[in-house]
Design an enzyme around this catalytic site. Structure first.
Site, mmCIF file in Angstrom:
data_model
loop_
_atom_site.group_PDB
_atom_site.id
_atom_site.type_symbol
_atom_site.label_atom_id
_atom_site.label_comp_id
_atom_site.label_asym_id
_atom_site.label_seq_id
_atom_site.Cartn_x
_atom_site.Cartn_y
_atom_site.Cartn_z
ATOM 1 N N HIS A 31 0.858 -1.196 0.151
ATOM 2 C CA HIS A 31 -0.156 0.033 -0.107
ATOM 3 C C HIS A 31 1.079 1.304 0.077
ATOM 4 C CE1 HIS A 31 -3.774 2.207 0.386
ATOM 5 N NE2 HIS A 31 -2.980 3.003 0.872
ATOM 6 N N ALA A 32 0.443 2.283 -0.877
ATOM 7 C CA ALA A 32 1.764 3.347 -0.988
ATOM 8 C C ALA A 32 1.635 4.248 -0.200
ATOM 9 C CB ALA A 32 1.061 4.043 -2.579
ATOM 10 N N HIS B 290 0.443 11.733 -5.945
ATOM 11 C CA HIS B 290 0.021 12.084 -4.450
ATOM 12 C C HIS B 290 1.140 11.739 -3.144
ATOM 13 C CE1 HIS B 290 -3.266 11.018 -1.467
ATOM 14 N NE2 HIS B 290 -2.404 10.273 -0.876
ATOM 15 N N GLU B 291 1.818 10.721 -3.286
ATOM 16 C CA GLU B 291 2.853 10.389 -2.314
ATOM 17 C C GLU B 291 3.834 11.669 -2.354
ATOM 18 O OE1 GLU B 291 2.171 8.363 -0.503
ATOM 19 O OE2 GLU B 291 0.854 7.428 -1.512
ATOM 20 N N HIS C 130 2.781 14.424 -0.283
ATOM 21 C CA HIS C 130 2.955 14.187 1.202
ATOM 22 C C HIS C 130 4.596 14.511 1.376
ATOM 23 C CE1 HIS C 130 -0.658 12.253 2.359
ATOM 24 N NE2 HIS C 130 -0.337 11.201 1.585
ATOM 25 N N GLU D 59 -3.630 14.947 2.493
ATOM 26 C CA GLU D 59 -3.839 14.043 1.366
ATOM 27 C C GLU D 59 -4.306 14.678 0.151
ATOM 28 O OE1 GLU D 59 -3.621 10.978 1.637
ATOM 29 O OE2 GLU D 59 -3.024 10.987 3.724
ATOM 30 N N HIS E 189 -6.633 0.342 5.516
ATOM 31 C CA HIS E 189 -6.924 1.472 6.622
ATOM 32 C C HIS E 189 -7.454 0.975 7.747
ATOM 33 C CE1 HIS E 189 -6.016 3.342 2.813
ATOM 34 N NE2 HIS E 189 -5.483 4.622 3.255
ATOM 35 N N TYR F 245 -9.511 11.449 3.607
ATOM 36 C CA TYR F 245 -9.703 11.424 2.042
ATOM 37 C C TYR F 245 -10.753 11.958 1.517
ATOM 38 C CZ TYR F 245 -5.765 7.871 3.082
ATOM 39 O OH TYR F 245 -4.652 7.443 3.704
#
Ligand code: X8Z
Ligand code: ZN
Length: 613
Positions: A354-355, A384-385, A388, A412, A512, A522
C-alpha cells in the site's frame, strides 16, 4: 506531528506504534493536586512543552526506522522491533498527554494552548497505562499490519495471487466470475483479523478514557479545530453538496453495467454489485470508463498506453512527477530519496505494498514506498505520495508538535491537487501525447475524472462512519460486517455480490482498517483538492475551464502553495485554507462548477431511467 500514524503518510510510521507499555505512572488528568496545579505558570507550560518535544523526537527517530524496516520486509524480527519501539513512542506520548492536563487551568498564550491540545489529542490509538495491555495493543497493531501486507489468495490448486495481481485483474477483466472469485478471495485475508480488531478497539478505548475522552471515536472526531460533535454535521453539509451529482453518475454507470453484464446481474433498482466497478473496494471507478463512456467519439488521453509505449519505468515515472514540483519552484528530492525508496515490489520477501510517503528524520530523509505499476492510475498515486513528501519538507522547521498538515485532509490533498494539472496541455508539453484534443467536447475527460474522484467521495465518507460507530461501542462485534454493508449501500449504493459468510470481516480487507489510518481525511481531500486547484489556477492566471487548467511551470502558484505548506499545523486549518483560497470554509461548489457540463449530460442520459437504490 508525531509519527504515529497521524500524518497519513506514514500510515506506517505510526500505526503499529499504537500499542505500548512501560507506563511509569498512571497519571490521568487529575494526577496533579490542585495545590500543585495552582502554582504552575505559563513559563512552566513552555518548559514542559520544550522537554516533551525533545523526548518525543528522541524515540520517534528509531521508531520510524523500525517501522520502515517492517513495512519493507515483513518478518518476525522486524515485527518485534517495530512493535517494541512503536510502543515506547506511544507510551511516552500518552504519558506526556496526561501530564499536559496539569496546565488545564493555567493561563497561557494561544500558541502554548494549541500545543498542549495537540499533545493531548495527537495519538490515533492511545495505549492504556497498564504495561501488559499496552504491549498487547502494540503487538495487535503490528500483527494486523503484517496480515494485510503478507495477505494473498490461493486457489485449491495452490496457485496464489497477491493483492497487486488481483487489483490489476479487477481493473481490466470483464469476466463476471473471475471478478467475483478475486473479490471473495481477497476478503478471506480479513477473517482472522476480526478477534484482534475487537481486542484492539477495547484496549484503545481504555487508553482514550485515561486521556479524558469518552472513547476513540471522540478523539478522532476532535482533531478538526471545532467541537468533536459538530464535525459530522460539517461532513454532512459537504456530502449534501455532492450527492445529487453522485446519484446521477451512479444511475448512468448502473445502466451501462446492466447493458454489459445483463440486468439480472446488475438489477436496475438495487445497489451495484461491488465487484464490477474496476476496483477491489469499488472506491474508484475509472477503470470501467470503456463500459460507461459516451457513445459519441471522445478523445481522452490514454496515459497508460503512452507510458508503456514510451518505455517509462518506475523511476522515470517518479522523476517525471518530481519535475512537476520542480517547475513550481520546489527543490529537487535528495539523493537519498532515490537510494532508499521502495519503488518496486521486491522478490522473495513480504512487503506492505500500500503506497505511502515517509519522512524519517524531519530533516531530509524523505522516501516513498510503493509497488509501482506502469499505469496512468499509478502515475497519479506517485504525485499523491510526492505531495506528502513536499509537505513534510515544507514544515520540517516548525516545532515538532506543528509538524503535520493543517488538518489531515490537507496532507492527502496536495499531491492530488498537482495531479489535477495533468491535463492534455501538460501531457503534450512533456511529450506523452502528440495532440491536444479539441476542447469543444470534454464530456469524456470529465467522465474519466468523475469516475475516480466523484465515485470516491461516499466511500471516503462511509469508512469512518462505520469506524466511529465501532469505536464508540454503538456497533458491537456481532454486527461489524452487517453495518459495514448497510453503510456501503446507504452512501455508495453498492452491495455485496453474494451473501457474506457469518465469519466475514470485510472492513479488514481495506488497508486503513487493519492499519488504523483514519479515513475521513480522504473525503476531505477530495473536496479540498478542487478548491486548491481553482485557487492555484487563478494565481497562475489560467482563464480556461478548470479541467483544462495546468499550473505546470507557475512559480507564483508554487509560492502560494508553499506558503500554506510551511505553516504546518501551527494555526487552525481554517486559516491555512483562507491563506490559499481566500475563504476559511471547505466548499464543494468548486466540484459542481468543474463538472457542470457532465452533470447536464448525465441528467439527459438518465431521462427515463429509474435512478436511486
Ligand atoms: O491510501 C491512500 C494513499 C496513501 S495515503 C495511496 N489513498 C486512499 C486509498 O488508497 O484508499 C489515496 C486515496 C484513498
Ligand atoms: Zn496519502
Amino acid at each position: 506531528m508525531f509519527k504515529i500514524k497521524t500524518t497519513l503518510v506514514a500510515a506506517m510510521v505510526g500505526l503499529s506504534l499504537s500499542g505500548c507499555s512501560q507506563p511509569e505512572q498512571n497519571t490521568s488528568q487529575s494526577s496533579s493536586t490542585s495545590a500543585e496545579a495552582s502554582s504552575l505558570t505559563a513559563a512552566d507550560a513552555k518548559a514542559f512543552l520544550e522537554q516533551a518535544q525533545n523526548d518525543i523526537a528522541k524515540i520517534q527517530l528509531p521508531a520510524a526506522h523500525a517501522q520502515w524496516s517492517y513495512a519493507t520486509n515483513i518478518n518476525v524480527d522486524t515485527a518485534a522491533v517495530s512493535a517494541y519501539l512503536g510502543e515506547q513512542l506511544s507510551t511516552k506520548v500518552a504519558q506526556l498527554a496526561k501530564e499536559a492536563a496539569k496546565f488545564n487551568n493555567v493561563e497561557v498564550d494561544a500558541d502554548t494552548r494549541r500545543k498542549l491540545d495537540l499533545l493531548r489529542n495527537g495519538l490515533t490509538l492511545p495505549p492504556p497505562s497498564d504495561p501488559e495491555k499496552s504491549e498487547r495493543l502494540a503487538k495487535i497493531g503490528s500483527d494486523l499490519d503484517g496480515m494485510y501486507g503478507a495477505g494473498e489468495y490461493c486457489r485449491d490448486d495452490n496457485t496464489c495471487f497477491s493483492l497487486v495481481e488481483m487489483s490489476s485483474q479487477m481493473a481490466s477483466s470483464r469476466d463476471y466470475d473471475l471478478l467475483l472469485e478475486f473479490w471473495k478471495g481477497w476478503r478471506e485475508v480479513a477473517v482472522p483479523m476480526k478477534p484482534l480488531y475487537e481486542e484492539q478497539v477495547a484496549l484503545a478505548n481504555e487508553g482514550a478514557e485515561e486521556l479524558g475522552f469518552a472513547n476513540v471515536s471522540e478523539l478522532w472526531r476532535g482533531k478538526y479545530d471545532m467541537p468533536a460533535d459538530d464535525f459530522p454535521q460539517e461532513l454532512d453539509r459537504l456530502w449534501g453538496q455532492v450527492e445529487p451529482f453522485y446519484e446521477a453518475l451512479h444511475c448512468h454507470v448502473r445502466a451501462k453495467l446492466g447493458e454489459h453484464y445483463g440486468t439480472d446481474n446488475v438489477p436496475q433498482n438495487k445497489p451495484i454489485p461491488a465487484h464490477l466497478l474496476g476496483n477491489m473496494w469499488a472506491q474508484t471507478w475509472g477503470n470501467v470508463y470503456d463500459l460507461v463512456k459516451p457513445e459519441q467519439e471522445m478523445v481522452v488521453p490514454d496515459v497508460t498506453g503512452a507510458l508503456k509505449a514510451q518505455g517509462y519505468d518506475e523511476i522515470k515515472m517518479v522523476k517525471q512527477a518530481e519535475s512537476f514540483f520542480s517547475s513550481l519552484g520546489f527543490e529537487k528530492l535528495p539523493e537519498t530519496f532515490w537510494e532508499r525508496s521502495q519503488f518496486q515490489k521486491p522478490e522473495g520477501r513480504d512487503v506492505q505494498c500500500h503506497a505511502s510517503a515517509w519522512d524519517l528524520d524531519d530533516k531530509d530523509d524523505l522516501r516513498i514506498k510503493m509497488c509501482i505499476q506502469i499505469t496512468g492510475e499509478e502515475f497519479n498515486v506517485i504525485h499523491h505520495e510526492l505531495g506528502h513528501n513536499y509537505y513534510q519538507r515544507a514544515y520540517k522547521d516548525q516545532p515538532l508538535l506543528y509538524r503535520g498538515s493543517a488538518n489531515d485532509g490537507f496532507h492527502e490533498a496536495i499531491g492530488d491537487t498537482i495531479a489535477l494539472s495533468i491535463t492534455p496541455k501538460y501531457l503534450k508539453q512533456i511529450g506523452l501525447i502528440d495532440t491536444i484534443p479539441d476542447a469543444s467536447n470534454d464530456i469524456g475527460m470529465l467522465m474519466q475524472v468523475a469516475l475516480d474522484k466523484i465515485a470516491f467521495i461516499p466511500f471516503g465518507l462511509m469508512v469512518d462512519q462505520w469506524r466511529w460507530k465501532v469505536l464508540s461501542g454503538e456497533v458491537t462485534p456481532e454486527n461489524y460486517n452487517q453495518v459495514w454493508w448497510e453503510l456501503r449501500e446507504k452512501y455508495q449504493g453498492v452491495m455485496a455480490p453474494v451473501p457474506r459468510p457469518a465469519d466475514a470481516f470485510d472492513p479488514g480487507a481495506k488497508y486503513h482498517v487493519p492499519a488504523n489510518v483514519p479515513y475521513t481525511r480522504y473525503f476531505l481531500a477530495h473536496i479540498l483538492q478542487f478548491q486548491f486547484h481553482q485557487a492555484l489556477c487563478d494565481i497562475a492566471g489560467d482563464e480556461g475551464p478548470l479541467n483544462r487548467c495546468s499550473i505546470y511551470g507557475s512559480e507564483e502558484a508554487g509560492k502560494a502553495l508553499n506558503d500554506m505548506l510551511e505553516m504546518g499545523m501551527s494555526e487552525p486549518w481554517q486559516n491555512a485554507l483562507e491563506k490559499i483560497t481566500g475563504s476559511p470554509e471547505m466548499d464543494a461548489s468548486t466540484i459542481q462548477a468543474y463538472f457542470a457540463p457532465l452533470k447536464e449530460w448525465l441528467d439527459e442520459q438518465n431521462q427515463g431511467r429509474q435512478c436511486g437504490w
